[in-house]
Scaffold this motif. Structure first.
Motif, PDB file in Angstrom:
ATOM      1  N   GLN A   1       0.838  -1.212   0.000  1.00  0.00           N
ATOM      2  CA  GLN A   1       0.000   0.000   0.000  1.00  0.00           C
ATOM      3  C   GLN A   1       0.866   1.252   0.000  1.00  0.00           C
ATOM      4  OE1 GLN A   1      -2.568  -0.598   3.365  1.00  0.00           O
ATOM      5  NE2 GLN A   1      -4.152  -1.615   2.150  1.00  0.00           N
ATOM      6  N   ARG A   2       1.961   1.222   0.792  1.00  0.00           N
ATOM      7  CA  ARG A   2       2.850   2.385   0.843  1.00  0.00           C
ATOM      8  C   ARG A   2       3.496   2.620  -0.522  1.00  0.00           C
ATOM      9  NH1 ARG A   2       4.831   0.423   5.851  1.00  0.00           N
ATOM     10  NH2 ARG A   2       6.895  -0.016   4.963  1.00  0.00           N
ATOM     11  N   VAL A   3       3.869   1.508  -1.193  1.00  0.00           N
ATOM     12  CA  VAL A   3       4.470   1.625  -2.529  1.00  0.00           C
ATOM     13  C   VAL A   3       3.460   2.232  -3.503  1.00  0.00           C
ATOM     14  CG1 VAL A   3       5.312   0.302  -4.521  1.00  0.00           C
ATOM     15  CG2 VAL A   3       6.151  -0.243  -2.237  1.00  0.00           C
ATOM     16  N   GLU A   4       2.203   1.741  -3.439  1.00  0.00           N
ATOM     17  CA  GLU A   4       1.166   2.268  -4.334  1.00  0.00           C
ATOM     18  C   GLU A   4       0.951   3.760  -4.104  1.00  0.00           C
ATOM     19  OE1 GLU A   4      -0.167   0.825  -6.867  1.00  0.00           O
ATOM     20  OE2 GLU A   4       0.692  -1.156  -6.471  1.00  0.00           O
ATOM     21  N   GLU A   5       0.980   4.173  -2.840  1.00  0.00           N
ATOM     22  CA  GLU A   5       0.827   5.600  -2.522  1.00  0.00           C
ATOM     23  C   GLU A   5       1.995   6.408  -3.092  1.00  0.00           C
ATOM     24  OE1 GLU A   5      -1.694   7.353  -1.166  1.00  0.00           O
ATOM     25  OE2 GLU A   5      -2.780   5.456  -1.319  1.00  0.00           O
ATOM     26  N   ASP A   6       3.199   5.852  -2.975  1.00  0.00           N
ATOM     27  CA  ASP A   6       4.384   6.555  -3.499  1.00  0.00           C
ATOM     28  C   ASP A   6       4.337   6.673  -5.018  1.00  0.00           C
ATOM     29  OD1 ASP A   6       5.344   6.788  -0.963  1.00  0.00           O
ATOM     30  OD2 ASP A   6       6.813   5.158  -1.107  1.00  0.00           O
ATOM     31  N   ARG A   7       3.646   5.735  -5.659  1.00  0.00           N
ATOM     32  CA  ARG A   7       3.606   5.748  -7.116  1.00  0.00           C
ATOM     33  C   ARG A   7       2.690   6.843  -7.666  1.00  0.00           C
ATOM     34  NH1 ARG A   7       3.314  -0.737  -8.681  1.00  0.00           N
ATOM     35  NH2 ARG A   7       5.508  -1.189  -8.225  1.00  0.00           N
ATOM     36  N   LYS A   8       1.681   7.207  -6.897  1.00  0.00           N
ATOM     37  CA  LYS A   8       0.690   8.163  -7.409  1.00  0.00           C
ATOM     38  C   LYS A   8       1.324   9.476  -7.870  1.00  0.00           C
ATOM     39  CE  LYS A   8      -3.263   6.272  -4.887  1.00  0.00           C
ATOM     40  NZ  LYS A   8      -4.220   6.484  -3.780  1.00  0.00           N
ATOM     41  N   PRO A   9       2.134  10.139  -7.014  1.00  0.00           N
ATOM     42  CA  PRO A   9       2.737  11.398  -7.489  1.00  0.00           C
ATOM     43  C   PRO A   9       3.675  11.201  -8.681  1.00  0.00           C
ATOM     44  CG  PRO A   9       3.648  10.753  -5.336  1.00  0.00           C
ATOM     45  CD  PRO A   9       2.474   9.876  -5.607  1.00  0.00           C
ATOM     46  N   GLN A  10       4.337  10.025  -8.757  1.00  0.00           N
ATOM     47  CA  GLN A  10       5.234   9.773  -9.903  1.00  0.00           C
ATOM     48  C   GLN A  10       4.436   9.656 -11.201  1.00  0.00           C
ATOM     49  OE1 GLN A  10       8.465   6.819  -9.290  1.00  0.00           O
ATOM     50  NE2 GLN A  10       7.724   6.659  -7.209  1.00  0.00           N
ATOM     51  N   ILE A  11       3.279   8.975 -11.116  1.00  0.00           N
ATOM     52  CA  ILE A  11       2.423   8.835 -12.311  1.00  0.00           C
ATOM     53  C   ILE A  11       1.887  10.202 -12.721  1.00  0.00           C
ATOM     54  CG2 ILE A  11       0.258   7.850 -13.182  1.00  0.00           C
ATOM     55  CD1 ILE A  11       0.810   5.401 -11.358  1.00  0.00           C
ATOM     56  N   GLU A  12       1.436  10.991 -11.721  1.00  0.00           N
ATOM     57  CA  GLU A  12       0.903  12.323 -12.028  1.00  0.00           C
ATOM     58  C   GLU A  12       1.982  13.208 -12.649  1.00  0.00           C
ATOM     59  OE1 GLU A  12      -0.882  13.916  -8.522  1.00  0.00           O
ATOM     60  OE2 GLU A  12      -2.599  12.566  -8.591  1.00  0.00           O
ATOM     61  N   ALA A  13       3.202  13.143 -12.110  1.00  0.00           N
ATOM     62  CA  ALA A  13       4.300  13.962 -12.641  1.00  0.00           C
ATOM     63  C   ALA A  13       4.583  13.587 -14.102  1.00  0.00           C
ATOM     64  CB  ALA A  13       5.557  13.774 -11.795  1.00  0.00           C
ATOM     65  N   ALA A  14       4.536  12.277 -14.395  1.00  0.00           N
ATOM     66  CA  ALA A  14       4.777  11.819 -15.778  1.00  0.00           C
ATOM     67  C   ALA A  14       3.680  12.331 -16.707  1.00  0.00           C
ATOM     68  CB  ALA A  14       4.840  10.295 -15.814  1.00  0.00           C
ATOM     69  N   ILE A  15       2.407  12.268 -16.244  1.00  0.00           N
ATOM     70  CA  ILE A  15       1.281  12.747 -17.068  1.00  0.00           C
ATOM     71  C   ILE A  15       1.452  14.235 -17.375  1.00  0.00           C
ATOM     72  CG2 ILE A  15      -1.220  13.161 -17.115  1.00  0.00           C
ATOM     73  CD1 ILE A  15      -1.475  10.636 -15.273  1.00  0.00           C
ATOM     74  N   VAL A  16       1.786  15.010 -16.355  1.00  0.00           N
ATOM     75  CA  VAL A  16       1.935  16.467 -16.536  1.00  0.00           C
ATOM     76  C   VAL A  16       3.090  16.766 -17.491  1.00  0.00           C
ATOM     77  CG1 VAL A  16       2.537  18.630 -15.367  1.00  0.00           C
ATOM     78  CG2 VAL A  16       0.874  17.078 -14.334  1.00  0.00           C
ATOM     79  N   ARG A  17       4.224  16.041 -17.328  1.00  0.00           N
ATOM     80  CA  ARG A  17       5.367  16.250 -18.228  1.00  0.00           C
ATOM     81  C   ARG A  17       4.971  16.001 -19.684  1.00  0.00           C
ATOM     82  NH1 ARG A  17       8.458  13.560 -14.351  1.00  0.00           N
ATOM     83  NH2 ARG A  17       8.326  11.606 -15.518  1.00  0.00           N
ATOM     84  N   ILE A  18       4.249  14.885 -19.896  1.00  0.00           N
ATOM     85  CA  ILE A  18       3.842  14.504 -21.254  1.00  0.00           C
ATOM     86  C   ILE A  18       2.888  15.555 -21.836  1.00  0.00           C
ATOM     87  CG2 ILE A  18       2.522  12.794 -22.586  1.00  0.00           C
ATOM     88  CD1 ILE A  18       3.621  10.732 -20.406  1.00  0.00           C
ATOM     89  N   MET A  19       1.879  15.945 -21.045  1.00  0.00           N
ATOM     90  CA  MET A  19       0.865  16.890 -21.535  1.00  0.00           C
ATOM     91  C   MET A  19       1.444  18.283 -21.748  1.00  0.00           C
ATOM     92  SD  MET A  19      -1.745  15.175 -22.171  1.00  0.00           S
ATOM     93  CE  MET A  19      -2.832  16.545 -22.555  1.00  0.00           C
ATOM     94  N   LYS A  20       2.445  18.630 -20.944  1.00  0.00           N
ATOM     95  CA  LYS A  20       3.074  19.945 -21.085  1.00  0.00           C
ATOM     96  C   LYS A  20       3.779  20.058 -22.438  1.00  0.00           C
ATOM     97  CE  LYS A  20       5.365  23.152 -17.940  1.00  0.00           C
ATOM     98  NZ  LYS A  20       6.116  23.273 -16.673  1.00  0.00           N
ATOM     99  N   SER A  21       4.389  18.946 -22.869  1.00  0.00           N
ATOM    100  CA  SER A  21       5.111  18.982 -24.144  1.00  0.00           C
ATOM    101  C   SER A  21       4.178  18.742 -25.334  1.00  0.00           C
ATOM    102  CB  SER A  21       6.235  17.951 -24.142  1.00  0.00           C
ATOM    103  OG  SER A  21       5.705  16.650 -24.085  1.00  0.00           O
ATOM    104  N   ARG A  22       3.102  17.952 -25.127  1.00  0.00           N
ATOM    105  CA  ARG A  22       2.224  17.599 -26.261  1.00  0.00           C
ATOM    106  C   ARG A  22       0.969  18.478 -26.345  1.00  0.00           C
ATOM    107  NH1 ARG A  22       3.906  12.190 -27.401  1.00  0.00           N
ATOM    108  NH2 ARG A  22       2.368  12.047 -29.074  1.00  0.00           N
TER     109      ARG A  22
END
Length: 734
Positions: free
Chosen positions: A659-680
């Protein structure tokens, strides 16, 4: 001189006609015809070649070239007919010898005839587009001798019979064979191919078709491959000794097709001796032979070997990682994985010529089955922990590097590298705090390897842990220098100050420290907060250790090395002879699970225990009573009391870590989405999911469902918006 007139000279033809004897041509030809016959009859020594050359020269010069040429054809044809009859008359093995002897004679004669008729060869033949003398001699030999009705088939059968006898182990006259085959080649590649090679290949295909069928029924796979390899080598040798070099590829293709290609599936799957049996029993020679022979088959020979090997490795690996018995010992579990990898690395190196396609197949197989077990990251970290605590003690630096490289190889196969990081950080923290690491160099070496593999972000906190350990040494030095006199007879204290973000987050469990310890702890707190502004200290009593001096029944003195929790329990017995579980729990306020483990190690050890438990048993119950074991003894003055370690996490603990790992993953996934959308700026749902997986797969494989939830969350927080016309299209909001 220049003034003199130049004189012009003129050359005029004879005024009178030169008369040639009407019988000149016939007489001259008779001389030449006689000479040719003498040459064929081995009587050339009495001939004047200069005179003969002049005669032939004059005939051509006086326009009798046609008579000379046609006479030559007639004479040679007649003589070759006689030769053909003598060859046909030769019996048995003398047939080839006679043919070879006559062929050598014909070649010598042809050379002499060509010398005599050289002028005709150079002038008359090119101007009339006739066949040159030497070529004419070869063509006539082919048509009159080799292609005679009685010789052609007989020659073919004799040659094929000799090859057959040699294949069956008989010794034949290879020199004679080489001469005859060379004769056919000299007569033109079409003669060699039509009169011999074509039939040779057909007969060979039949021979090896039958032989392979006999072998496959009676031999195991290893023996069959040896026979096939031997036959292939024999044919190569045969070509090098007496066949045309261009036949090599053709005859090897025949052997490969009949002995390998037609039986590939059966050879690979042969019961008790096929590929799997060879892999299991490390039959490097047989595997190497199979690889080299199957590689010769153009349409997918090695593909079959690779597919069967891959399938077997996957099945073996799957059994290993899903076997409940294996999961009981994480260190053994990982060691078996390493042994399996070593085994197949060696096979690919020794037998498969380090073939990249086989290495890739091995890697994909390991990646497949290691990730079938969700606990693989934890077990690999436990393996590292075991090695760096004790497993590498006394091992050379080179061997340490070998072990660490093997660990990194398994780490690369993990899809959930962040889960490994979580466990590795916990295990590293325990090693550093307990001072139980075999070598700081080995620890740092592994961190460098992880950094190289995954980047600075992956290891920055691990490096921070080492920094804290060094800083803590300086802090303690300052503390003792500043308050050394005030401490007096207080217990000696060593504190490790850990930066919250760098170390694995531990729930700060409450624990009542003994009064003697509490006093010196408060002095350290005051010193530290006095020298550092804006900081807050919270004691992690679940991570500490202590050295206690104890006196037992008969005045036996020992120094006990215990955990902080064990110290809190033992020091209660300075003021009481007997305590119940409830009383200990109330006095120390140690969490129940930790307290039970702590009491288990003090009262239920295999060797003599420090405490005595009533009733006696392996497990701790809430109605148990404890007292000091007066009969405790040890040969050693310093005794280490080990805590019953929960080496691998229990299922609830594992779920909590997940559960702790899943929680840690959320901000990483969001950061990746924002990076992708910012460029595209604008992107559809499927492409966002694909891009996010691509960006994060070096750390973990994000779940598309989780990615969708993170997109929804970003839309709610107005980082993204849905397109008004197409609901699957997202826009980036600056």
């Amino acid at each position: 001189m220049s003034g003199q007139k130049k004189k012009n000279f003129q050359i005029e033809a004879f005024k009178h006609r030169v008369m040639v004897d009407p019988k000149y041509a016939e007489k001259t030809w008779k001389i030449l015809e006689h000479a040719i016959q003498e040459i064929y009859n081995h009587n050339a020594s009495g001939l004047s070649f200069e005179e003969l050359y002049r005669n032939a020269y004059n005939m051509v010069l006086h326009k009798f070239g046609e008579k000379l040429y046609s006479g030559l054809v007639t004479t040679m044809t007649s003589h070759l007919s006689d030769i053909s009859k003598s060859i046909e008359a030769a019996q048995g093995e003398l047939f080839l010898e006679e043919l070879n002897r006559k062929w050598l004679d014909h070649n010598k004669a042809l050379q002499m005839i060509r010398d005599i008729l050289m002028y005709m060869d150079r002038t008359f033949i090119p101007s009339t587009h006739k066949t040159p003398v030497h070529e004419l001699g070869l063509n006539l030999w082919r048509d009159v001798v080799i292609h005679s009705s009685k010789t052609q088939i007989r020659l073919q059968d004799t040659l094929l019979e000799l090859v057959h006898r040699e294949r069956n182990g008989e010794v034949i006259n290879r020199g004679l064979m080489r001469s005859i085959i060379k004769m056919l080649m000299d007569l033109g590649s079409s003669v060699y191919q039509d009169d011999f090679e074509q039939h040779f290949l057909e007969v060979s295909a039949n021979f090896y078709g039958l032989e392979s069928q006999q072998y496959i029924e009676s031999c195991d796979c290893g023996d069959y491959l040896k026979k096939a390899e031997r036959r292939l080598n024999e044919e190569m040798e045969r070509v090098s000794h007496y066949l045309d070099a261009r036949s090599l590829e053709k005859i090897t293709n025949v052997v490969e097709k009949e002995m390998i290609e037609n039986h590939m599936h059966r050879l690979v799957h042969m019961e008790n001796s096929g590929l799997v049996n060879m892999l299991v029993n490390d039959k490097y020679d047989d595997l190497g032979r199979k690889y080299n022979l199957f590689r010769r088959v153009a349409n997918g020979g090695l593909l079959i070997v690779r597919d069967v090997m891959t399938s077997y490795i996957r099945d073996t690996g799957k059994q290993l990682v899903t076997d409940p018995e294996r999961l009981k010992d994480p260190v053994d579990f990982v060691q078996r994985l390493l042994d399996l990898k070593d085994k197949y690395d060696k096979i690919i190196s020794l037998a498969f010529n380090n073939d990249k396609t086989f290495q890739n197949a091995l890697n994909s197989s390991f990646e497949y089955f290691i990730n079938l077990n969700a606990r693989s990251p934890e077990f690999i970290s436990l393996f590292v922990d075991d090695k760096l605590r004790k497993g590498l003690k006394g091992v050379s630096e080179e061997d340490v590097e070998v072990v660490l490289d093997k660990v990194m190889m398994l780490f690369r196969y993990l899809q959930e590298k962040d889960v490994f990081e979580k466990y590795y950080k916990q295990h590293l923290a325990k090693r550093l705090l307990a001072g139980k690491t075999v070598s700081d160099d080995a620890e740092r070496s592994l961190i460098v390897k992880l950094k190289t593999e995954c980047g600075y972000q992956f290891t920055s906190k691990l490096e921070g842990m080492f920094t804290d350990m060094k800083t803590s040494q300086d802090t303690m030095q300052g503390f003792h220098e500043s308050l050394g006199a005030e401490l007096g007879d207080s217990p000696s204290l060593t504190v490790q100050v850990l930066t919250t973000g760098s170390w694995p987050t531990q729930p700060s469990a409450t624990c009542n420290l003994p009064a003697e310890i509490l006093g010196v702890c408060e002095k350290f707190r005051s010193y530290y907060l006095g020298t550092h502004t804006g900081r807050r200290l919270s004691w992690q009593t679940n991570m500490g250790t202590a050295d206690l001096k104890a006196i037992f029944g008969k005045g036996q003195k020992h120094e006990l090395n215990v955990s902080t929790y064990q110290m809190c329990v033992l020091m209660l017995f300075n003021n009481a002879d007997r305590l119940s579980y409830k009383e200990i729990e109330q006095a120390t306020e140690i969490p129940a699970s930790d307290l039970k483990r702590c009491l288990q190690s003090l009262a239920c050890a295999r060797v003599k225990s420090v405490l005595r438990k009533e009733p006696i048993g392996r497990d701790i119950a809430e109605d148990d009573n404890f007292s000091v074991n007066d009969k405790f003894s040890s040969k050693l003055y310093k005794v280490r009391i080990s805590t019953v370690a929960a080496q691998r996490e229990s299922e609830p603990e594992n779920q909590e870590t997940r559960q702790r790992v899943e929680e840690d993953r959320k901000p990483q996934i969001e950061a990746a989405i924002v990076r992708i959308m910012k460029s595209r700026r604008v992107l559809d749902h499927n492409n966002i999911v694909a891009e996010v997986i691509k960006q994060l797969q070096s750390r973990f494989l994000p779940n598309p469902v989780v990615i969708k939830k993170r997109i929804e969350s970003l839309i709610e927080r107005e980082f993204l918006e849905r397109d008004k016309n197409d609901r699957k299209l997202y826009r980036y909001l600056a």
